[in-house]
Scaffold this motif. Structure first.
Motif, short mmCIF file in Angstrom:
data_model
loop_
_atom_site.label_atom_id
_atom_site.label_comp_id
_atom_site.label_asym_id
_atom_site.label_seq_id
_atom_site.Cartn_x
_atom_site.Cartn_y
_atom_site.Cartn_z
N UNK A 236 -53.21 -75.34 -3.31
CA UNK A 236 -52.81 -75.20 -1.91
C UNK A 236 -53.60 -74.13 -1.15
N UNK A 237 -53.90 -73.02 -1.81
CA UNK A 237 -54.57 -71.93 -1.11
C UNK A 237 -55.97 -72.31 -0.64
N UNK A 238 -56.59 -73.31 -1.32
CA UNK A 238 -57.94 -73.73 -0.95
C UNK A 238 -57.95 -74.46 0.39
N UNK A 239 -56.83 -75.00 0.82
CA UNK A 239 -56.79 -75.76 2.06
C UNK A 239 -57.07 -74.86 3.27
N UNK A 240 -56.49 -73.64 3.26
CA UNK A 240 -56.76 -72.70 4.34
C UNK A 240 -58.22 -72.26 4.35
#
Length: 469
Positions: free
Chosen positions: A100-104
């Motif tokens: 999830x953190x890679x999406x930002x």
């Protein structure tokens, strides 16, 4: 129990299971496709509304706006939309893999890349008038187009944020907020255009001021939503990590941009060709009206393509090749059904379409003459689903449009004296070739190989979050 009865029961059971699977998949598709389509329909609808208000000023203003909107704006928008498709693919796969953190981080990278691309394109808008004159367009239309072009610069920078944020949110199934923001902005645009153009008689400045205000209204709402804490898993704030791996992301973005741009620019080339016809102002006006109707319907298609990209990317990121393949089949079937519906609507209301954009009887008659070709173009306008293979799609679009469609259009339009109809017939043949080729490539896709490619890409670009460090 009788053997035939057992076979019948099994077939009924299997048929029921298939219907249930299709229904479940359709609900997943519509969860993404409805807000995505609503966003694109209302966002592009603002162009159509502006064209309608400007078209009722005069035929020259209508032709000038049409040139800028279909040639230069679509040129820039195609690049932004195409490059943002890479963000859609990467965010969809990251969400499916629970990174999830890679999406930002992907979102911030897309802002950097698209801001640079948009700035490089500015000279096209600043020098639009001399460029159009150089291309052989009529002087009065080119001068008016250059004036309108400058008004579009603030709108294009709003696109930069709007398109990328939309891809980021829809990958995590949170794009309903964009749908409502876009719908509200569309209503506001109609209201402001009516006040500024019809009541205050501000003309082109009034129409374009409304366009600027409503587009930045959407951007402001999106930024508040993300920064306000509604995306806690995927938005961790600005980070220096967004500058890592910029080149490979840029490479993927360019491939995605080429895939979509070659299709959008195809129509710009056709408008330029119409500009060399006798009575060019009428030809451009009528042709652009029909093309905008096609493009508006294409926005609905893009909603389905976005849904296909998200669903397929999620399943590929999750390692489920069969689910990705099944989702693609359901999506294509639903898209074809919509094509039949809009084909029928265009035929039924063909005699009224021209009056929505102009009071000039010559323009209206020309639109009516093109109505049958328009309806079949709408049916064929299912577009390209890349299935993560942007480079192949780019080659297909190049061959279909520029090696087949444009030459045939020139041949039929000029040598066989079919005028705009000849150009359009060439366009349809190019679209048919594209549709058949991409349909075959999608059918032959090795989905297990696509899972492998997606996994390798995610692992190669994965950065550990601060919580994992």
């Amino acid at each position: 129990m009788d053997e035939k009865l057992l076979v019948g029961l099994n077939q009924t059971k299997n048929g029921g299971e298939l219907k249930e699977r299709v229904w479940v998949e359709l609900k997943k598709i519509w969860r993404t496709a409805f807000p995505a389509s609503l966003t694109k329909l209302t966002s592009f609808g603002m162009f159509v509304i502006t064209q309608a208000f400007i078209g009722h000023l005069s035929k020259v203003e209508l032709a000038a706006y049409s040139l800028i909107q279909i040639i230069t704006v679509r040129f820039a928008y195609g690049i932004l939309l195409g490059m943002s498709s890479a963000t859609e693919t990467l965010c969809g796969q990251a969400f499916g893999a629970k990174q999830y953190h890679m999406m930002g981080i992907y979102l911030q990278r897309s802002w950097i890349i698209n801001f640079g691309a948009q700035t490089v394109l500015l000279p096209i808008f600043i020098f639009a008038s001399p460029i159009l004159k150089f291309l052989g367009e009529e002087e009065d239309v080119a001068n008016q187009a250059g004036y309108i072009s400058l008004w579009f610069i603030p709108v294009l920078y709003a696109f930069l944020f709007n398109v990328t944020v939309q891809k980021y949110l829809q990958a995590q199934l949170k794009n309903m907020i964009i749908g409502w923001l876009s719908a509200i902005s569309f209503v506001l645009h109609v209201l402001f255009s009516w006040i500024f153009v019809s009541k205050l008689n501000w003309g082109i400045p009034g129409a374009m001021t409304s366009m600027i205000i409503t587009n930045w209204f959407v951007v402001f709402g999106e930024i508040v939503y993300i920064f306000g804490g509604w995306c806690p898993k995927t938005w961790k704030g600005f980070t220096i990590d967004c500058f890592a791996d910029l080149f490979p992301v840029l490479k993927l973005s360019i491939s995605s941009a080429v895939m979509i741009c070659l299709e959008l620019w195809y129509y710009a080339v056709l408008v330029l060709l119409a500009g060399y016809m006798p009575n060019a102002t009428t030809a451009i006006s009528a042709f652009s009206i029909c093309l905008n109707i096609i493009a508006w319907e294409f926005m609905l298609c893009l909603g389905f393509f976005s849904s296909a990209s998200v669903r397929v990317s999620n399943e590929l990121g999750n390692g489920n090749a069969k689910a990705a393949k099944f989702s693609m089949k359901v999506n294509v079937s639903a898209s074809l059904l919509l094509g039949v519906i809009f084909w029928a609507l265009c035929l039924i209301f063909s005699h009224r379409i021209g009056y929505l954009f102009s009071n000039d009887e010559e323009v209206v008659k020309s639109v009516l003459d093109l109505s049958v070709l328009l309806s079949f173009s709408v049916f064929l306008n299912r577009g390209a689903v890349g299935a993560g293979r942007q480079s192949i799609v780019a080659y297909v679009n190049t061959c279909s449009f520029y090696l087949v469609g444009v030459p045939l259009g020139v041949l039929l339009g000029y040598l066989f004296h079919l005028q705009v109809k000849g150009i359009w017939i060439g366009m349809i043949i190019g679209v048919v070739m594209q549709t058949v080729t991409l349909g075959y490539l999608t059918w032959k896709t090795d989905w297990d190989e696509q899972v492998k490619i997606a996994t390798e890409r995610l692992n190669r670009w994965l950065l550990r979050s601060s919580e994992e460090s």
